[in-house]
Design a protein around this motif. Structure first.
Motif, PDB file in Angstrom:
ATOM      1  N   HIS A  81       7.361  -5.363  17.714  1.00 39.66           N
ATOM      2  CA  HIS A  81       5.953  -5.875  18.096  1.00 39.66           C
ATOM      3  C   HIS A  81       6.118  -7.303  18.602  1.00 39.66           C
ATOM      4  O   HIS A  81       7.029  -8.357  17.698  1.00 39.66           O
ATOM      5  CB  HIS A  81       5.021  -5.881  16.741  1.00 39.66           C
ATOM      6  CG  HIS A  81       4.316  -4.473  16.555  1.00 39.66           C
ATOM      7  ND1 HIS A  81       5.027  -3.356  16.385  1.00 39.66           N
ATOM      8  CD2 HIS A  81       3.209  -4.258  16.354  1.00 39.66           C
ATOM      9  CE1 HIS A  81       4.163  -2.369  16.316  1.00 39.66           C
ATOM     10  NE2 HIS A  81       2.933  -2.802  16.284  1.00 39.66           N
ATOM     11  N   ALA A 100       2.834 -11.832   5.134  1.00 37.98           N
ATOM     12  CA  ALA A 100       2.155 -10.525   4.909  1.00 37.98           C
ATOM     13  C   ALA A 100       3.271  -9.469   4.792  1.00 37.98           C
ATOM     14  O   ALA A 100       3.237  -8.509   3.754  1.00 37.98           O
ATOM     15  CB  ALA A 100       1.349  -9.993   6.332  1.00 37.98           C
ATOM     16  N   LEU A 328       3.292  -7.589   0.971  1.00 37.05           N
ATOM     17  CA  LEU A 328       1.865  -8.122   0.423  1.00 37.05           C
ATOM     18  C   LEU A 328       0.892  -7.110   1.442  1.00 37.05           C
ATOM     19  O   LEU A 328      -0.238  -6.777   0.793  1.00 37.05           O
ATOM     20  CB  LEU A 328       1.235  -9.487   0.725  1.00 37.05           C
ATOM     21  CG  LEU A 328       2.232 -10.712  -0.264  1.00 37.05           C
ATOM     22  CD1 LEU A 328       1.776 -11.939   0.174  1.00 37.05           C
ATOM     23  CD2 LEU A 328       1.604 -10.139  -1.629  1.00 37.05           C
ATOM     24  N   ASN A 329       1.410  -6.724   2.409  1.00 35.88           N
ATOM     25  CA  ASN A 329       0.497  -5.860   3.284  1.00 35.88           C
ATOM     26  C   ASN A 329       0.471  -4.416   2.835  1.00 35.88           C
ATOM     27  O   ASN A 329      -0.323  -3.654   3.499  1.00 35.88           O
ATOM     28  CB  ASN A 329       0.950  -6.109   5.019  1.00 35.88           C
ATOM     29  CG  ASN A 329       2.203  -5.541   5.094  1.00 35.88           C
ATOM     30  OD1 ASN A 329       2.921  -5.007   4.398  1.00 35.88           O
ATOM     31  ND2 ASN A 329       2.483  -5.402   6.567  1.00 35.88           N
ATOM     32  N   THR A 330       1.222  -4.126   1.940  1.00 39.03           N
ATOM     33  CA  THR A 330       1.092  -2.610   1.494  1.00 39.03           C
ATOM     34  C   THR A 330       0.438  -2.743   0.357  1.00 39.03           C
ATOM     35  O   THR A 330       0.158  -1.465  -0.147  1.00 39.03           O
ATOM     36  CB  THR A 330       2.676  -2.007   1.322  1.00 39.03           C
ATOM     37  OG1 THR A 330       3.425  -3.187   0.361  1.00 39.03           O
ATOM     38  CG2 THR A 330       3.450  -2.235   2.443  1.00 39.03           C
ATOM     39  N   GLU A 332      -2.686  -2.185  -2.199  1.00 44.41           N
ATOM     40  CA  GLU A 332      -4.040  -1.755  -1.882  1.00 44.41           C
ATOM     41  C   GLU A 332      -4.838  -1.981  -3.274  1.00 44.41           C
ATOM     42  O   GLU A 332      -4.445  -2.820  -4.204  1.00 44.41           O
ATOM     43  CB  GLU A 332      -4.062  -0.040  -1.933  1.00 44.41           C
ATOM     44  CG  GLU A 332      -3.388   0.203  -0.427  1.00 44.41           C
ATOM     45  CD  GLU A 332      -4.661  -0.043   0.671  1.00 44.41           C
ATOM     46  OE1 GLU A 332      -5.569  -0.332   0.374  1.00 44.41           O
ATOM     47  OE2 GLU A 332      -3.954   0.109   1.880  1.00 44.41           O
ATOM     48  N   ALA A 333      -5.916  -1.581  -3.502  1.00 36.85           N
ATOM     49  CA  ALA A 333      -7.154  -1.905  -4.299  1.00 36.85           C
ATOM     50  C   ALA A 333      -6.658  -1.808  -5.869  1.00 36.85           C
ATOM     51  O   ALA A 333      -6.680  -2.714  -6.625  1.00 36.85           O
ATOM     52  CB  ALA A 333      -8.239  -1.066  -4.321  1.00 36.85           C
TER      53      ALA A 333
ATOM     54  N   GLY B 287      -0.932  -7.079   8.845  1.00 35.42           N
ATOM     55  CA  GLY B 287      -1.625  -6.026   8.083  1.00 35.42           C
ATOM     56  C   GLY B 287      -1.996  -6.527   6.663  1.00 35.42           C
ATOM     57  O   GLY B 287      -2.255  -5.706   5.735  1.00 35.42           O
ATOM     58  N   ALA B 288      -1.826  -7.806   6.434  1.00 32.37           N
ATOM     59  CA  ALA B 288      -2.437  -8.288   5.239  1.00 32.37           C
ATOM     60  C   ALA B 288      -3.827  -8.980   5.071  1.00 32.37           C
ATOM     61  O   ALA B 288      -4.356  -9.001   6.546  1.00 32.37           O
ATOM     62  CB  ALA B 288      -1.402  -9.600   4.612  1.00 32.37           C
ATOM     63  N   GLN B 406     -12.285   2.129  -2.562  1.00 29.68           N
ATOM     64  CA  GLN B 406     -10.954   1.924  -1.534  1.00 29.68           C
ATOM     65  C   GLN B 406     -11.463   0.872  -0.673  1.00 29.68           C
ATOM     66  O   GLN B 406     -12.136   0.880   0.222  1.00 29.68           O
ATOM     67  CB  GLN B 406     -10.350   3.094  -1.268  1.00 29.68           C
ATOM     68  CG  GLN B 406      -9.997   3.949  -2.710  1.00 29.68           C
ATOM     69  CD  GLN B 406      -8.939   3.396  -3.409  1.00 29.68           C
ATOM     70  OE1 GLN B 406      -7.979   2.885  -2.820  1.00 29.68           O
ATOM     71  NE2 GLN B 406      -9.280   3.542  -4.705  1.00 29.68           N
ATOM     72  N   TYR B 407     -10.444   0.080  -0.412  1.00 35.49           N
ATOM     73  CA  TYR B 407     -10.330  -0.713   0.971  1.00 35.49           C
ATOM     74  C   TYR B 407     -10.409   0.057   2.113  1.00 35.49           C
ATOM     75  O   TYR B 407      -9.687   0.961   2.391  1.00 35.49           O
ATOM     76  CB  TYR B 407      -9.328  -1.824   1.014  1.00 35.49           C
ATOM     77  CG  TYR B 407      -9.278  -2.688  -0.201  1.00 35.49           C
ATOM     78  CD1 TYR B 407     -10.438  -3.210  -0.821  1.00 35.49           C
ATOM     79  CD2 TYR B 407      -7.912  -3.204  -0.746  1.00 35.49           C
ATOM     80  CE1 TYR B 407     -10.338  -3.969  -2.285  1.00 35.49           C
ATOM     81  CE2 TYR B 407      -8.021  -3.935  -1.853  1.00 35.49           C
ATOM     82  CZ  TYR B 407      -9.146  -4.365  -2.495  1.00 35.49           C
ATOM     83  OH  TYR B 407      -9.106  -5.058  -3.775  1.00 35.49           O
ATOM     84  N   ARG B 409      -9.194   0.068   5.573  1.00 36.81           N
ATOM     85  CA  ARG B 409      -8.423  -0.635   6.289  1.00 36.81           C
ATOM     86  C   ARG B 409      -8.497  -0.674   8.112  1.00 36.81           C
ATOM     87  O   ARG B 409      -7.762  -0.785   8.832  1.00 36.81           O
ATOM     88  CB  ARG B 409      -6.927  -0.400   5.907  1.00 36.81           C
ATOM     89  CG  ARG B 409      -6.676  -0.293   4.569  1.00 36.81           C
ATOM     90  CD  ARG B 409      -6.549  -1.694   4.013  1.00 36.81           C
ATOM     91  NE  ARG B 409      -6.007  -2.787   4.540  1.00 36.81           N
ATOM     92  CZ  ARG B 409      -4.783  -3.305   4.287  1.00 36.81           C
ATOM     93  NH1 ARG B 409      -4.316  -2.802   3.213  1.00 36.81           N
ATOM     94  NH2 ARG B 409      -4.128  -4.397   4.994  1.00 36.81           N
ATOM     95  N   THR B 439      -1.454  -0.677  15.289  1.00 35.06           N
ATOM     96  CA  THR B 439      -0.142  -0.440  14.543  1.00 35.06           C
ATOM     97  C   THR B 439       0.197  -1.726  13.899  1.00 35.06           C
ATOM     98  O   THR B 439       0.231  -2.819  14.432  1.00 35.06           O
ATOM     99  CB  THR B 439       0.804   0.244  15.208  1.00 35.06           C
ATOM    100  OG1 THR B 439       1.143  -0.519  16.291  1.00 35.06           O
ATOM    101  CG2 THR B 439       0.614   1.545  15.871  1.00 35.06           C
ATOM    102  N   TYR B 440       0.798  -1.653  12.522  1.00 37.94           N
ATOM    103  CA  TYR B 440       1.361  -2.802  12.136  1.00 37.94           C
ATOM    104  C   TYR B 440       2.946  -2.683  12.501  1.00 37.94           C
ATOM    105  O   TYR B 440       3.671  -1.886  12.962  1.00 37.94           O
ATOM    106  CB  TYR B 440       1.332  -2.692  10.433  1.00 37.94           C
ATOM    107  CG  TYR B 440       0.320  -2.388   9.670  1.00 37.94           C
ATOM    108  CD1 TYR B 440      -0.903  -2.979  10.199  1.00 37.94           C
ATOM    109  CD2 TYR B 440       0.346  -1.893   8.352  1.00 37.94           C
ATOM    110  CE1 TYR B 440      -2.187  -2.889   9.637  1.00 37.94           C
ATOM    111  CE2 TYR B 440      -1.074  -1.620   7.974  1.00 37.94           C
ATOM    112  CZ  TYR B 440      -2.142  -2.336   8.385  1.00 37.94           C
ATOM    113  OH  TYR B 440      -3.366  -2.427   7.742  1.00 37.94           O
TER     114      TYR B 440
END
Lengths: 351, 615
Positions: A81, A100, A328-330, A332-333, B287-288, B406-407, B409, B439-440
């Motif tokens: 990317h 992130a 951190l980007n993985t 979840e709630a 993705g954060a 749930q978030y 995304r 995509t991340y």
């Protein structure tokens, strides 16, 4: 500029690295820079370094600002990317990306206009924060995309292609990086692939802020008589302090390191940087010494290249912030949200 | 006795404290407001302060309102005048029949008072000097002593204040007992030397219910915690700094891994606003969930990046705590003046989503929702608070959270989806809603990578300056913005008791003043339907509301009626039908102001009040 599509065919006999990738797997699109641009040589060195390190190409995030240099991430690691952000702001975008997901490798590519002028502040602060990145400045001392204005790294007294003399003092990004606490500081020349490839490889392996200033002649606007960033000038004034190779832990080959001439630097992740000194007195662990050495040679009109400083015990921004190992980007709630019971308690405390 | 009958009111009056900034009065004044709340009587307090650190004037106003009117009322029934510098202005601001409370240690000439108010002198300096020797103690306890005197004058229960002091200094017995002692010093002096209580009184009631007392900035920060924000990058600026500071505080409490002690968040104080939004964009790209908090001047600096976020379609959340502009304007005064700047931030054709919470409860809800919206829409979301909500405690309903949530995304293509052979084009409108998949970084070894850039590109993220390709992308962004209309909070409509041809539109912190103004207007014979706008892009119900009314007043706190401009611009309606009602002197808008402005306009139009027409 060229719009010729790069063929996808791989010769079956191409040499593969540990992960089974060939050089072609580390390439990107065909460059649209001027033929002979020093930046393309740096691109080739990045490709070579990533190949040699057996990096998974898609695990690299390559981020740049705006300008000739910032176009180059399109030309390497095509399965990564990329992010061509805004002029001079690569460091902040890279910092955010790094926060992130600490698991990726971050390559920041910038130019002298990008980093020494509009982005000078962002360059400085990303370095002082110790963002785990390889920050490469492709330094040609000139604004190429806008056709030849001086940049802040252009030497005082040097002349533009139009014959104008630069009356401003130059900013030495390496000196600044040393002062700001960068834990890996190097300078090289785009035409010296032998030196540059291992420098990039070592910078990638270094955990912390790695900075490499690469003198990269602009074939169109800064390769004339009177320029101090031309091929001819740099070849004539290059004074290498050392030569360098990278030993990745799982590859213990040490063919080039003659006894008494090699200094091995063990990095935080176990990889080793071996330095072959040309200047017997040079100590790459001495930040103050590096600054003095740099200034002394600058006064002589010489360009010092090589690994000027490295701190093998460096910490990065994530360690400063004491963040979890999980990216951190993985999260979840279930990991982030304190839930309604806690909120009820908070409500109760607010009455 | 004053020549005007003293005001007599139970649980419905305004007390204003005039202090010197840095004198330590803030905690005593807030204690006063909280104590009234503990009597079961709603209050609406406001900080009024200049942009300086120490020495200049500061005011704290407490509106005591059993009826629950939470907007500013205007006027002062009792002035606690503790700042000689502002004496004349403070005395002049008291309502006829009101009360002046002052430190009578030094005698004041009669010319410094008014004949139509009741003057109450308490020798605060003399009391403190005879009790304390330490200069700092003298300064701090003087505030508690006047609180004690007010307790007697207003007939408040001292046990309530003692309990609050106990909660504040829990575990610090020495501080607790010394504060309680100072409280009683003032109360006892007042009881012995003054006629207590005065005409203004606090009487226990049960009108607070389960409501909470919280600042908007703190609630928004808590919303960011519940909404899953993990990266916060900010640069200090009034009046937004307390958002990031509260987020830091909340995260320290609730976001550490219990086993390792490590943080499940990253907070960076950027070198400036440009870096802060850059960090947010970089983190969101990767993705954060990330946000920054700022104010108008910060928005100005961030606009280049905001344009990138719009065009490259990267989520970002910006909490804009608005203050009076332009330029440095009045940094510590409230306004709703960044509407246009945020709606169209950056060069070129841009449009951004704005959310307008009315109070801390909505600030919490909208802050949490903004991260879902940012990821869902892959764009910048502005949470538009202002100083009046952000830096003042406001009574509001308790914060609520659904644990099943749930978030969202948004559209993220995973390695599995790519492996299945799904066509990935970063800017491909797969579902017709204008929202592409992303995509991340690091998702798949050979599929799904793309180059993010601010330059034009085709649906597969390939650089292109072809006109039709550019236009195609810009049209998709319009479709995406239309999709947003149904995702953002909808306007809330409340109709008048009787059918009317007139309506009023308002938003954000104007809400409580508007609610109260409706009652004042009805008393004057004017009926108005109300529409509270909660987000931009405007839901179709905004256009319907406009179509259903001959005239619609747009009430807002800026000079140029910016929301009205936005409504006209986005709905293509005749601007004559939208009547601007603007208030922009930096103080919060009041019900009195709204009722007068609309009422006068209706009278000017020679609109016959329906009540008279019927009779």
């Amino acid at each position: 500029m060229t719009y010729i599509a790069k063929p996808k065919f791989h010769h079956p006999g191409l040499k593969k690295n540990e992960l089974g990738y060939t050089h072609r797997d580390y390439e990107g699109k065909i460059s649209t820079l001027c033929a002979g641009c020093g930046h393309d040589s740096i691109t080739a060195s990045i490709i070579e370094a990533c190949y040699e390190l057996s990096i998974e190409p898609h695990r690299v995030a390559k981020i740049s600002g705006i300008g000739c240099s910032s176009k180059t991430p399109d030309y390497f690691l095509g399965n990564s990317h990329g992010f061509n952000s805004v002029h001079g702001r690569m460091p902040s975008v890279l910092t955010g990306a790094n926060l992130a997901n600490r698991d990726l490798i971050y390559l920041g590519v910038s130019g002298d206009g990008d980093s020494a002028s509009i982005g000078f502040g962002q360059f400085a602060h990303s370095i002082r924060r110790g963002v785990n990145m390889t920050y490469i400045v492709e330094n040609n001392g000139v604004y190429g995309l806008t056709k030849g204005q001086f940049s802040a790294t252009a030497d005082r007294g040097s002349k533009s292609k139009k014959g104008v003399t630069n009356t401003d003092n130059a900013i030495d990004l390496v000196a600044i990086a040393l002062q700001l606490g960068a834990t890996f500081v190097a300078r090289s020349f785009s035409g010296d692939k032998t030196q540059l490839v291992p420098l990039i490889a070592a910078a990638i392996r270094h955990k912390g802020a790695s900075f490499i200033d690469v003198i990269s002649p602009c074939i169109a606007f800064n390769n004339h008589a009177g320029s101090t960033k031309s091929f001819d000038y740099v070849r004539e004034h290059n004074d290498a302090v050392n030569r360098l190779d990278v030993l990745v832990g799982r590859d213990p080959i040490a063919v080039d390191y003659a006894p008494g001439m090699v200094q091995v630097v063990e990095q935080h992740d176990g990889s080793k940087v071996a330095l072959r000194k040309i200047d017997a007195d040079y100590d790459p662990h001495d930040r103050l010494g590096a600054m003095t050495f740099l200034q002394k040679h600058a006064a002589k009109g010489q360009i010092v290249t090589g690994l000027l400083y490295v701190d093998p015990e460096a910490e990065d921004l994530h360690e400063h912030l004491n963040t979890v190992e999980t990216p951190l980007n993985t999260l979840e709630a279930d990991a982030l949200c304190p839930g309604s019971a806690v909120l009820d308690k908070i409500n109760a405390s607010l009455r | 006795m004053p020549d005007k009958k003293p005001i007599s009111s139970v649980n419905d009056f305004v007390v204003r404290f005039a202090n010197v900034n840095g004198s330590g009065s803030a905690s005593a004044n807030e204690l006063f407001a909280r104590a009234i709340l503990r009597h079961g009587v709603p209050v609406s307090p406001r900080n009024i302060f200049p942009s300086n650190i120490q020495g200049l004037p500061t005011w704290y106003e407490v509106r005591v309102t059993e009826a629950g009117h939470l907007g500013a009322r205007g006027g002062v029934d009792m002035m606690v005048a503790m700042n000689p510098q502002t004496w004349d202005k403070d005395v002049a601001g008291i309502e006829p029949g009101g009360y002046l409370f002052y430190d009578s240690t030094k005698p004041m000439p009669s010319t410094k008072f008014r004949d139509d108010i009741t003057v109450i002198g308490v020798p605060l300096t003399a009391i403190t000097n005879s009790t304390y020797t330490d200069p700092r103690q003298r300064q701090l306890f003087k505030n508690i002593i006047y609180l004690g005197a007010l307790c007697a004058l207003l007939d408040m229960d001292p046990k309530v204040i003692e309990q609050l002091i106990g909660e504040q200094y829990k575990g610090k017995e020495k501080l607790l007992s010394s504060n309680v002692h100072a409280l009683h010093l003032g109360r006892d002096w007042a009881l012995q030397n003054l006629k207590c209580p005065i005409g203004l009184r606090i009487k226990r009631a049960d009108k607070v219910g389960d409501r909470i007392f919280i600042e908007g900035n703190s609630a928004a920060a808590l919303g960011a915690v519940y909404g899953g924000a993990t990266v916060c990058a900010w640069y200090p600026i009034t009046p937004s700094s307390s958002v990031a500071e509260a987020f830091t505080s909340h995260c320290k409490k609730y976001r550490h891994d219990p086993e390792t002690g490590k943080a499940k968040y990253a907070i960076v104080q950027g070198e400036d606003e440009l870096a802060s939004i850059g960090i947010v964009i970089g983190a969101s790209w990767n993705g954060a969930r990330a946000f920054t908090a700022t104010s108008g001047p910060g928005i100005s600096l961030m606009t280049e990046f905001i344009g990138l976020s719009y065009f490259a379609e990267i989520p970002a959340v910006i909490m804009n705590i608005q203050r009076a502009g332009p330029s440095t304007g009045m940094p510590t005064r409230t306004q709703q003046c960044d509407i246009i700047a945020c709606a169209y931030a950056s060069h070129g054709d841009t449009k951004h989503v704005l959310l307008f919470p009315e109070d801390p409860a909505e600030a919490f809800e909208f802050a949490a929702a903004s991260f879902d919206l940012a990821e869902r829409l892959q764009t910048t979301i502005f949470l538009m608070l202002d100083l009046d909500i952000g830096m003042n405690h406001r009574l509001c309903r308790p914060l609520k959270w659904d644990d099943a949530k749930q978030y969202d995304r948004g559209k993220v293509m995973t390695a599995e989806m790519l492996e299945e052979g799904r066509d990935f084009g970063r800017y491909l409108d797969v579902d017709g809603d204008g929202i592409p998949y992303r995509t991340y970084p690091g998702t798949h070894p050979t599929k799904g990578s793309y180059f993010t850039r601010g330059t034009s590109r085709d649906r597969y993220a390939r650089y292109s300056e072809e006109g039709p390709v550019y236009a195609d992308n810009m049209q998709r962004l319009v479709r995406k913005f239309e999709t947003a209309q149904d995702l953002v909070p909808r306007p809330l409509q409340a109709n008048a008791e009787r059918p009317t041809k007139y309506g009023v539109i308002y938003f954000g912190s104007t809400s409580p003043a508007m609610d109260e103004a409706i009652g004042l207007l009805e008393a004057r014979g004017h009926q108005l339907d109300r529409l509270r706008i909660r987000a931009f892009p405007f839901h179709s119900s905004v256009a319907s509301f406009l179509a259903e009314h001959d005239f619609v007043y747009v009430v807002e706190q800026n000079r140029d009626s910016q929301l009205r401009q936005l409504i006209v611009n986005e709905n293509g309606i005749d601007p004559v039908r939208l009547v601007p009602i603007v208030h922009y002197d930096g103080t919060p808008i009041t019900a009195r102001f709204i009722a007068k402005a609309i009422g006068d306009h209706q009278d000017h139009l020679k609109v016959t009040p329906l009540r008279k027409a019927v009779s």
